[in-house]
Scaffold this motif. Structure first.
Motif, PDB file in Angstrom:
ATOM      1  N   ARG A  14       0.817  -1.216   0.000  1.00 25.88           N
ATOM      2  CA  ARG A  14       0.000   0.000   0.000  1.00 25.88           C
ATOM      3  C   ARG A  14       0.845   1.258   0.000  1.00 25.88           C
ATOM      4  NH1 ARG A  14      -4.179  -2.652   4.344  1.00 25.88           N
ATOM      5  NH2 ARG A  14      -5.690  -3.450   2.818  1.00 25.88           N
ATOM      6  N   LEU A  15       1.960   1.239   0.696  1.00 23.02           N
ATOM      7  CA  LEU A  15       2.864   2.394   0.646  1.00 23.02           C
ATOM      8  C   LEU A  15       3.417   2.588  -0.754  1.00 23.02           C
ATOM      9  CD1 LEU A  15       4.824   1.976   4.015  1.00 23.02           C
ATOM     10  CD2 LEU A  15       3.169   3.768   3.455  1.00 23.02           C
ATOM     11  N   ALA A  16       3.777   1.495  -1.423  1.00 20.67           N
ATOM     12  CA  ALA A  16       4.262   1.598  -2.805  1.00 20.67           C
ATOM     13  C   ALA A  16       3.167   2.103  -3.729  1.00 20.67           C
ATOM     14  CB  ALA A  16       4.782   0.235  -3.271  1.00 20.67           C
ATOM     15  N   LEU A  17       1.928   1.636  -3.521  1.00 17.37           N
ATOM     16  CA  LEU A  17       0.809   2.112  -4.330  1.00 17.37           C
ATOM     17  C   LEU A  17       0.533   3.585  -4.068  1.00 17.37           C
ATOM     18  CD1 LEU A  17      -1.573   1.619  -6.226  1.00 17.37           C
ATOM     19  CD2 LEU A  17      -2.878   0.787  -4.271  1.00 17.37           C
ATOM     20  N   PHE A  18       0.611   3.998  -2.806  1.00 13.33           N
ATOM     21  CA  PHE A  18       0.406   5.407  -2.452  1.00 13.33           C
ATOM     22  C   PHE A  18       1.425   6.294  -3.158  1.00 13.33           C
ATOM     23  CE2 PHE A  18       0.846   8.794   0.979  1.00 13.33           C
ATOM     24  CZ  PHE A  18      -0.263   9.491   0.551  1.00 13.33           C
ATOM     25  N   ARG A  19       2.650   5.829  -3.227  1.00 14.92           N
ATOM     26  CA  ARG A  19       3.701   6.600  -3.906  1.00 14.92           C
ATOM     27  C   ARG A  19       3.505   6.595  -5.419  1.00 14.92           C
ATOM     28  NH1 ARG A  19       8.437   5.206  -6.407  1.00 14.92           N
ATOM     29  NH2 ARG A  19      10.114   6.768  -6.364  1.00 14.92           N
ATOM     30  N   ASN A  20       3.234   5.424  -5.995  1.00 11.57           N
ATOM     31  CA  ASN A  20       3.123   5.325  -7.450  1.00 11.57           C
ATOM     32  C   ASN A  20       1.865   5.985  -7.993  1.00 11.57           C
ATOM     33  OD1 ASN A  20       5.496   3.932  -7.405  1.00 11.57           O
ATOM     34  ND2 ASN A  20       4.659   1.959  -8.012  1.00 11.57           N
ATOM     35  N   SER A  21       0.843   6.146  -7.151  1.00  6.36           N
ATOM     36  CA  SER A  21      -0.379   6.802  -7.604  1.00  6.36           C
ATOM     37  C   SER A  21      -0.271   8.316  -7.563  1.00  6.36           C
ATOM     38  CB  SER A  21      -1.562   6.346  -6.739  1.00  6.36           C
ATOM     39  OG  SER A  21      -1.393   6.783  -5.399  1.00  6.36           O
ATOM     40  N   GLY A  22       0.865   8.842  -7.160  1.00  6.10           N
ATOM     41  CA  GLY A  22       1.008  10.286  -7.050  1.00  6.10           C
ATOM     42  C   GLY A  22       0.471  10.820  -5.752  1.00  6.10           C
ATOM     43  N   TYR A  23       0.536   9.978  -4.695  1.00  7.69           N
ATOM     44  CA  TYR A  23       0.078  10.351  -3.356  1.00  7.69           C
ATOM     45  C   TYR A  23      -1.401  10.736  -3.352  1.00  7.69           C
ATOM     46  CZ  TYR A  23       5.003  10.174  -2.317  1.00  7.69           C
ATOM     47  OH  TYR A  23       6.289   9.741  -2.173  1.00  7.69           O
ATOM     48  N   LYS A  24      -2.198   9.818  -3.928  1.00  8.95           N
ATOM     49  CA  LYS A  24      -3.648   9.934  -3.870  1.00  8.95           C
ATOM     50  C   LYS A  24      -4.190   9.021  -2.776  1.00  8.95           C
ATOM     51  CE  LYS A  24      -4.429  11.034  -8.766  1.00  8.95           C
ATOM     52  NZ  LYS A  24      -5.127  10.591 -10.002  1.00  8.95           N
ATOM     53  N   MET A  25      -5.362   9.353  -2.285  1.00  5.20           N
ATOM     54  CA  MET A  25      -5.980   8.541  -1.237  1.00  5.20           C
ATOM     55  C   MET A  25      -6.253   7.134  -1.745  1.00  5.20           C
ATOM     56  SD  MET A  25      -9.551   9.262   0.806  1.00  5.20           S
ATOM     57  CE  MET A  25      -8.929  10.799   1.494  1.00  5.20           C
ATOM     58  N   LEU A  26      -5.972   6.130  -0.904  1.00  2.89           N
ATOM     59  CA  LEU A  26      -6.250   4.747  -1.257  1.00  2.89           C
ATOM     60  C   LEU A  26      -7.737   4.461  -1.093  1.00  2.89           C
ATOM     61  CD1 LEU A  26      -3.257   2.821   0.385  1.00  2.89           C
ATOM     62  CD2 LEU A  26      -3.414   3.876  -1.877  1.00  2.89           C
ATOM     63  N   LEU A  27      -8.341   3.866  -2.102  1.00  2.00           N
ATOM     64  CA  LEU A  27      -9.753   3.512  -2.071  1.00  2.00           C
ATOM     65  C   LEU A  27      -9.890   2.026  -1.787  1.00  2.00           C
ATOM     66  CD1 LEU A  27     -11.032   5.486  -5.198  1.00  2.00           C
ATOM     67  CD2 LEU A  27     -10.821   6.272  -2.838  1.00  2.00           C
ATOM     68  N   GLN A  28     -10.757   1.685  -0.852  1.00  3.41           N
ATOM     69  CA  GLN A  28     -10.980   0.283  -0.477  1.00  3.41           C
ATOM     70  C   GLN A  28      -9.674  -0.403  -0.072  1.00  3.41           C
ATOM     71  OE1 GLN A  28     -14.000  -1.222  -0.259  1.00  3.41           O
ATOM     72  NE2 GLN A  28     -15.069   0.613  -0.939  1.00  3.41           N
ATOM     73  N   GLY A  29      -8.833   0.319   0.646  1.00  5.41           N
ATOM     74  CA  GLY A  29      -7.564  -0.252   1.068  1.00  5.41           C
ATOM     75  C   GLY A  29      -6.585  -0.481  -0.064  1.00  5.41           C
ATOM     76  N   GLY A  30      -6.767   0.183  -1.195  1.00  6.33           N
ATOM     77  CA  GLY A  30      -5.883   0.015  -2.338  1.00  6.33           C
ATOM     78  C   GLY A  30      -6.395  -0.961  -3.363  1.00  6.33           C
ATOM     79  N   GLU A  31      -7.531  -1.610  -3.116  1.00  6.04           N
ATOM     80  CA  GLU A  31      -8.068  -2.577  -4.075  1.00  6.04           C
ATOM     81  C   GLU A  31      -8.734  -1.895  -5.271  1.00  6.04           C
ATOM     82  OE1 GLU A  31      -9.934  -6.260  -2.479  1.00  6.04           O
ATOM     83  OE2 GLU A  31      -9.809  -5.221  -0.556  1.00  6.04           O
ATOM     84  N   THR A  32      -9.178  -0.658  -5.100  1.00  9.93           N
ATOM     85  CA  THR A  32      -9.814   0.091  -6.179  1.00  9.93           C
ATOM     86  C   THR A  32      -8.906   1.242  -6.602  1.00  9.93           C
ATOM     87  OG1 THR A  32     -12.002  -0.426  -5.292  1.00  9.93           O
ATOM     88  CG2 THR A  32     -11.848   1.411  -6.847  1.00  9.93           C
ATOM     89  N   PRO A  33      -8.497   1.310  -7.872  1.00  6.50           N
ATOM     90  CA  PRO A  33      -7.632   2.414  -8.309  1.00  6.50           C
ATOM     91  C   PRO A  33      -8.322   3.761  -8.165  1.00  6.50           C
ATOM     92  CG  PRO A  33      -7.639   0.624  -9.926  1.00  6.50           C
ATOM     93  CD  PRO A  33      -8.737   0.324  -8.943  1.00  6.50           C
ATOM     94  N   ASN A  34      -7.587   4.739  -7.671  1.00  6.94           N
ATOM     95  CA  ASN A  34      -8.109   6.097  -7.514  1.00  6.94           C
ATOM     96  C   ASN A  34      -7.744   6.882  -8.771  1.00  6.94           C
ATOM     97  OD1 ASN A  34      -8.974   8.603  -6.730  1.00  6.94           O
ATOM     98  ND2 ASN A  34      -7.782   8.700  -4.847  1.00  6.94           N
ATOM     99  N   GLU A  35      -8.634   6.840  -9.752  1.00  6.65           N
ATOM    100  CA  GLU A  35      -8.364   7.479 -11.042  1.00  6.65           C
ATOM    101  C   GLU A  35      -9.209   8.719 -11.256  1.00  6.65           C
ATOM    102  OE1 GLU A  35      -9.123   4.339 -13.750  1.00  6.65           O
ATOM    103  OE2 GLU A  35      -7.161   3.414 -13.490  1.00  6.65           O
ATOM    104  N   GLU A  36     -10.063   9.064 -10.286  1.00  8.16           N
ATOM    105  CA  GLU A  36     -10.866  10.280 -10.411  1.00  8.16           C
ATOM    106  C   GLU A  36     -10.010  11.483 -10.070  1.00  8.16           C
ATOM    107  OE1 GLU A  36     -15.052  12.218  -8.745  1.00  8.16           O
ATOM    108  OE2 GLU A  36     -14.376  10.237  -8.103  1.00  8.16           O
ATOM    109  N   LYS A  37     -10.040  12.483 -10.940  1.00  8.22           N
ATOM    110  CA  LYS A  37      -9.230  13.683 -10.736  1.00  8.22           C
ATOM    111  C   LYS A  37      -9.907  14.596  -9.724  1.00  8.22           C
ATOM    112  CE  LYS A  37      -7.524  13.542 -15.488  1.00  8.22           C
ATOM    113  NZ  LYS A  37      -7.508  14.218 -16.790  1.00  8.22           N
ATOM    114  N   ASP A  38      -9.065  15.230  -8.892  1.00 10.90           N
ATOM    115  CA  ASP A  38      -9.636  16.170  -7.928  1.00 10.90           C
ATOM    116  C   ASP A  38     -10.009  17.469  -8.620  1.00 10.90           C
ATOM    117  OD1 ASP A  38      -7.295  17.695  -8.210  1.00 10.90           O
ATOM    118  OD2 ASP A  38      -6.295  16.586  -6.589  1.00 10.90           O
TER     119      ASP A  38
END
Length: 368
Positions: A120-144
């Motif tokens: 999850r830390l690696a995902l948090f970093r690779n996603s551009g420090y976006k909030m993890l959805l469903q514990g990281g199981e759902t990609p956070n691709e919605e733009k703020d």
């Protein structure tokens, strides 16, 4: 493997319904909550992994343009799948460790939680420090809202500066020499395109079809780094990152204190609740504290995720020692009151039995 993917893509509704039905039946397996019975949990884990892989295949089905899924070939694509597989396996790990090693099972649970935290830390970093959805199981691709607003401004600027709009702007002043020249040039270009299109429509359609087939994937959105987050949002960016890291690390902190003090101690329970409360408070402050340009704006999916995390606090009622001292007594008293009622008493007994069985497993009430 490709033939299986094609079959899953063609029968996605059937595969999804079959997976949900099979996972529901696993709760009816005999000896479901027996510490010495590994078989039912292994069956449940196998069906869970099978369903997870099928859903991953369906979500990354090729689109008409040949793209795969919504994330292309991003490296973070595999992280949600790894997290889901670990969550399917963790109950089997707990049951097997309890069967063979007894109280030392917490060492293996710690190992599982540590692996999930690292992913999850690696995902948090690779996603551009976006909030993890469903514990990281759902990609956070919605733009703020900040990104959408800036991109809309850029898109409008590009459209306003386009050659067609330049011609239109000069067309409002027909007595301007440059305006007349631009208008004539634009009309000539339109006529030329119309003539060319009408004479070569078949060839153009073939070329456009080939381009649609071999068109490369869309350009990936550049990931935001931690330094960029801090420079853009300042203290709010640091608070947001800290709140997400606390959320990621909370399950690991909880099991570490359980191994040290025991599951019957109030210390792990209180520390876990404190970490949850602190993390949620930090995230809330990152939204409201400071000037507006420095505030962190949450998307709709992220607001739903925050509400989901608050609902998970109800699991503290199912965790020891609170469950043993308070929740179980309430459940047993309710069962005794409803027992004389024929159907409702039977259903209440089964519900209480399921709740007590689920409470005996860390992975069912971990909320991680």
């Amino acid at each position: 493997m490709e033939a299986y993917k094609q079959w899953v893509w063609r029968n996605r509704e059937y595969v999804h319904s079959l997976g949900s039905f099979a996972n529901g039946l696993t709760w009816l397996l005999p000896e479901k909550f027996s510490a010495s019975e590994i078989g039912p949990e292994a069956v449940t884990a196998f069906l869970g992994i099978f369903t997870t892989i099928n859903e991953h295949i369906i979500e990354n089905a090729p689109t008409p343009r040949g793209h795969v899924g919504s994330s292309g070939n991003e490296p973070s694509l595999s992280y949600p799948l790894l997290i889901a597989i670990l969550k399917d396996l963790e109950t089997v790990v707990e049951v097997a460790a309890e069967h063979f090693y007894g109280d030392k099972k917490w060492n293996y649970i710690i190992l599982t939680e540590a692996m999930k935290a690292l992913i999850r830390l690696a995902l948090f970093r690779n996603s551009g420090y976006k909030m993890l959805l469903q514990g990281g199981e759902t990609p956070n691709e919605e733009k703020d809202s900040d990104q959408s607003e800036s991109q809309n401004r850029a898109g409008n600027l590009g459209r306003n500066l386009g050659p067609h709009n330049l011609g239109n702007q000069n067309h409002h002043n027909p007595w301007n020499l440059e305006g007349r020249a631009m208008s004539a040039l634009s009309s000539f270009g339109q006529n030329a395109r119309t003539t060319t299109t009408s004479s070569t429509s078949g060839w153009s359609r073939r070329i456009q079809h080939q381009q649609a087939v071999i068109e490369p994937p869309m350009i990936k959105e550049r990931r935001r780094t931690l330094s960029e987050l801090l420079s853009e949002k300042g203290v709010n960016g640091a608070l947001f990152a800290m709140g997400e890291i606390l959320y990621i690390m909370r399950p690991l902190i909880y099991v570490l204190f359980i191994r040290k003090y025991g599951v019957r101690s109030w210390i792990p329970w209180a520390i876990s609740l404190s970490v949850d409360t602190l993390g949620m408070g930090i995230l809330a402050n990152s939204k409201w504290w400071g000037e507006k340009s420095k505030q962190v704006h949450f998307s709709g999916l992220e607001k739903d995720e925050l509400r989901r995390r608050k609902l998970l606090w109800a699991l503290y009622l199912m965790r020891d020692p609170f469950f043993t001292k308070y929740t179980r007594q309430k459940l047993e008293s309710s069962q005794k009151k409803l027992e004389p009622i024929p159907l409702i008493g039977f259903l209440t007994e089964k519900i209480v039995e399921l709740l007590e069985g689920a409470q005996s497993r860390y992975t069912y009430i971990s909320g991680s």
